[in-house]
Enzyme design. Sequence first.
Site, mmCIF file in Angstrom:
data_model
loop_
_atom_site.group_PDB
_atom_site.id
_atom_site.type_symbol
_atom_site.label_atom_id
_atom_site.label_comp_id
_atom_site.label_asym_id
_atom_site.label_seq_id
_atom_site.Cartn_x
_atom_site.Cartn_y
_atom_site.Cartn_z
ATOM 1 N N LYS A 77 -54.916 69.052 124.974
ATOM 2 C CA LYS A 77 -55.478 69.696 126.956
ATOM 3 C C LYS A 77 -56.244 71.379 126.574
ATOM 4 O O LYS A 77 -56.335 70.862 127.886
ATOM 5 C CB LYS A 77 -54.632 69.802 127.541
ATOM 6 C CG LYS A 77 -53.201 68.116 126.901
ATOM 7 C CD LYS A 77 -51.989 68.189 128.413
ATOM 8 C CE LYS A 77 -51.097 67.214 128.031
ATOM 9 N NZ LYS A 77 -50.545 67.463 129.584
ATOM 10 N N GLU B 286 -62.233 74.576 120.751
ATOM 11 C CA GLU B 286 -60.862 74.745 120.386
ATOM 12 C C GLU B 286 -60.720 75.462 121.459
ATOM 13 O O GLU B 286 -60.918 76.242 121.804
ATOM 14 C CB GLU B 286 -61.050 74.457 119.324
ATOM 15 C CG GLU B 286 -59.436 75.462 119.209
ATOM 16 C CD GLU B 286 -58.188 74.466 119.405
ATOM 17 O OE1 GLU B 286 -58.847 73.525 120.802
ATOM 18 O OE2 GLU B 286 -57.375 73.511 118.006
ATOM 19 N N ASP B 287 -59.663 75.535 122.647
ATOM 20 C CA ASP B 287 -59.022 76.903 122.868
ATOM 21 C C ASP B 287 -58.902 78.380 122.461
ATOM 22 O O ASP B 287 -59.293 79.456 122.250
ATOM 23 C CB ASP B 287 -58.190 76.429 123.196
ATOM 24 C CG ASP B 287 -56.256 76.149 122.953
ATOM 25 O OD1 ASP B 287 -56.416 75.727 121.561
ATOM 26 O OD2 ASP B 287 -55.575 75.019 124.032
ATOM 27 N N ASP C 96 -54.716 79.885 115.795
ATOM 28 C CA ASP C 96 -53.997 80.565 115.196
ATOM 29 C C ASP C 96 -53.944 79.950 114.064
ATOM 30 O O ASP C 96 -54.589 81.396 112.985
ATOM 31 C CB ASP C 96 -52.648 79.890 116.173
ATOM 32 C CG ASP C 96 -50.877 80.838 115.618
ATOM 33 O OD1 ASP C 96 -51.648 81.822 115.941
ATOM 34 O OD2 ASP C 96 -50.025 80.354 115.924
ATOM 35 N N ASP D 135 -51.579 76.574 127.549
ATOM 36 C CA ASP D 135 -50.225 76.025 128.367
ATOM 37 C C ASP D 135 -49.191 77.238 127.593
ATOM 38 O O ASP D 135 -49.231 77.175 126.279
ATOM 39 C CB ASP D 135 -49.689 74.983 128.584
ATOM 40 C CG ASP D 135 -49.698 74.602 126.700
ATOM 41 O OD1 ASP D 135 -50.230 74.523 125.830
ATOM 42 O OD2 ASP D 135 -48.724 73.770 127.019
#
Length: 176
Positions: free
Chosen positions: A43, A99-100, A103, A159
Amino acid sequence: MVLQPQVKILIRRDQIAKAVDRLASEIKRDYQDKQPLLIGVLKGSFVFMADLIRQLDSPLELDFVRLSSYGAARESSGKVRVIQGVKTPVKGKDVLVIEDIVDTGITISFLLDYLKKKRPASLKLCALTDKPSRRKVPVPIDYLGFTVPNEFVVGYGLDCDQRFRNLPDICILEEY
Ligand code: 5GP
């Protein structure tokens, strides 16, 4: 907005807006004669994607995928599954993944492999943030908003246990 006590602003909303403008200019320049298919990773990318596509005033298609690897934890399990696959045909399309955060790189490299098998004409990645200090799998990021330090960041779609997505700035989660 009143900040929640355990978060500290890392990247302000005006800096994000400038980065989104810059990324949109780069993408428009590179996709001038094309109609890209943008695929957002749910999300976390939905806020970024909503802002980005409104700066791209040329024709495009949009779809989303949903992957699982983290569950409710902060660490990647290393095993990625497709929960919701892409519905739009990918073959022959110029695909741009949104993409957020990258990592370890495990999630996005899995997704890029999954999409490659569908034989797009081209496949590129646009990431809002990158945490290179944590990388385990090399990932080529074609369009990047920000490099972030080795901290857990939330806000602007990102989040922690489904909280903090609505913060307008990108923040460091200090204690949780
Ligand atoms: P990777 O597979 O690259 O380790 O993890 C990528 C996914 O992990 C991202 O799409 C995001 O959902 C989550 N993630 C990694 N680092 C962070 C972080 O600092 N904050 C948040 N909110 N999610 C993160």
